[in-house]
Design a protein around this motif. Structure first.
Motif, short mmCIF file in Angstrom:
data_model
loop_
_atom_site.label_atom_id
_atom_site.label_comp_id
_atom_site.label_asym_id
_atom_site.label_seq_id
_atom_site.Cartn_x
_atom_site.Cartn_y
_atom_site.Cartn_z
N PHE A 159 10.47 3.97 11.82
CA PHE A 159 9.81 3.04 12.73
C PHE A 159 10.76 2.65 13.85
N PHE A 194 -2.03 8.62 14.23
CA PHE A 194 -0.83 9.17 14.84
C PHE A 194 -1.17 10.27 15.84
N ARG A 237 3.68 0.69 2.87
CA ARG A 237 3.48 -0.38 3.83
C ARG A 237 3.31 -1.69 3.09
N ASP A 273 3.77 -4.69 9.71
CA ASP A 273 2.80 -3.59 9.76
C ASP A 273 3.45 -2.23 9.97
N ARG A 290 -4.92 6.77 0.16
CA ARG A 290 -4.18 5.52 0.11
C ARG A 290 -4.42 4.84 -1.24
N ARG A 338 -4.10 -5.25 12.58
CA ARG A 338 -2.75 -5.22 12.08
C ARG A 338 -2.66 -5.14 10.55
N THR A 339 -3.71 -5.56 9.87
CA THR A 339 -3.62 -5.58 8.42
C THR A 339 -3.76 -4.17 7.85
N THR A 340 -3.45 -4.03 6.60
CA THR A 340 -3.43 -2.71 5.99
C THR A 340 -4.83 -2.11 5.82
N SER A 341 -5.84 -2.90 6.05
CA SER A 341 -7.19 -2.32 5.98
C SER A 341 -7.46 -1.44 7.20
N TYR A 362 0.31 11.19 3.85
CA TYR A 362 -0.12 11.72 5.13
C TYR A 362 0.12 13.22 5.14
N GLU A 370 7.57 -6.16 16.98
CA GLU A 370 8.68 -5.94 16.06
C GLU A 370 9.44 -4.72 16.52
N GLU A 403 -6.30 1.65 9.48
CA GLU A 403 -5.45 2.84 9.45
C GLU A 403 -4.70 2.99 10.77
N GLN A 404 -3.44 3.39 10.69
CA GLN A 404 -2.70 3.78 11.89
C GLN A 404 -2.98 5.26 12.15
N GLN A 436 -1.66 16.40 14.62
CA GLN A 436 -1.48 15.00 14.26
C GLN A 436 -1.24 14.81 12.77
N MET A 437 -0.50 13.78 12.46
CA MET A 437 -0.35 13.33 11.08
C MET A 437 -1.64 12.59 10.73
N TYR A 489 0.85 -1.18 0.00
CA TYR A 489 0.00 0.00 0.00
C TYR A 489 0.89 1.24 0.00
N VAL A 512 -5.26 10.19 19.14
CA VAL A 512 -4.10 9.78 19.93
C VAL A 512 -3.48 11.05 20.52
N TYR A 529 7.34 5.86 16.43
CA TYR A 529 8.18 6.27 15.32
C TYR A 529 8.96 7.50 15.79
N SER A 572 6.79 -1.87 17.48
CA SER A 572 5.36 -2.14 17.53
C SER A 572 5.08 -3.01 18.75
N TYR A 608 2.46 1.76 18.34
CA TYR A 608 3.73 1.97 17.63
C TYR A 608 4.41 3.24 18.14
#
Lengths: 115, 115
Positions: free
Chosen positions: B45, B106, A95, A101, A50, B98-101, A37, B56, B103-104, A44-45, A33, B4, B35, B48, B33
């Motif tokens: 990064f 920040f 990603r 992840d 995407r 955890r999957t890319t679906s 951002y 990781e 969103e993280q 925030q970012m 992906y 966050v 960063y 995690s 996470y």
């Protein structure tokens, strides 16, 4: 290892005009992906847009669109009808779909909006 | 909309001192996470964290760094003995899956200055 490169540290655009931010990346993976951002000053970012690598169609979110060239490993962001609220740092990011992840970012491009 | 949050926004510390950076992730998120971004460099990064353990970590995250979720709401990054090169902006992120679906999201970052 994957890398993301943004070659424009700063860009300026006049209000209501269109600007394109460049991004290239390097990967040996086929499933991944790509993201843009936005980080306003002291905020925030946030995710702007995407793109799934398996999709040929370029993603669009209102005034934001991308030009995804998979073979060239290029992923540029176009902002149409620029507004003052678009002033921010923009990060291109990658990603992996399969391996982990964490997000891999470029250095960022600071966008200035001129009156 | 849930966000966050990170405290403090700016931390100044002397070389060799311990510092703890705090983050409050979005309440129902499960993956966390850290960063960091050294001035003028890429966002990188660090680590995690899921289910109370590190999932990781990057090579930057050496024995001087540790993470903890002490009370089910805070997520902290501790640097045991700070070095000048630890000066950076530190971003916390959280996500539901955890999957890319997923969103993280920040936080706004903590600027750490080591003198």
């Amino acid at each position: 290892a994957q890398t993301v490169t943004q070659s424009q540290p700063e860009m300026s655009v006049q209000e209501a005009e269109t600007v394109t931010l460049s991004c290239t990346y390097d990967t040996s993976e086929s499933d991944y992906y790509l993201f843009w951002y936005k980080q306003p000053p002291s905020r925030q970012m946030i995710l702007v847009i995407r793109q799934e690598a398996y999709k040929q169609q370029n993603a669009t979110e209102n005034r934001f669109s991308v030009n995804f060239q998979k073979a060239a490993k290029s992923f540029s962001l176009k902002i149409s009808d620029s507004q003052r609220g678009d002033a921010a740092m923009y990060f291109c990011a990658y990603r992996s779909e399969t391996s982990d992840d964490k997000i891999i970012f470029g250095k960022g491009t600071r966008l200035h909006i001129l009156p | 909309e849930p966000e966050v949050t990170q405290t403090p926004s700016h931390q100044v510390t002397q070389m060799g001192q311990e510092v703890i950076l705090r983050c409050v992730p979005i309440s129902n998120h499960l993956y966390f996470y850290w960063y960091r971004q050294i001035l003028g460099q890429k966002v990188e990064f660090l680590v995690s964290f899921y289910n109370n353990e590190i999932s990781e970590k990057s090579e930057i995250f050496d024995d001087q760094f540790s993470v903890e979720r002490p009370d089910g709401s805070n997520f902290t990054l501790k640097i045991r003995s700070t070095k000048l090169e630890d000066s950076a902006m530190y971003f916390c992120a959280s996500t539901l899956g955890r999957t890319t679906s997923y969103e993280q999201y920040f936080g706004p970052g903590t600027r750490l200055t080591v003198t």
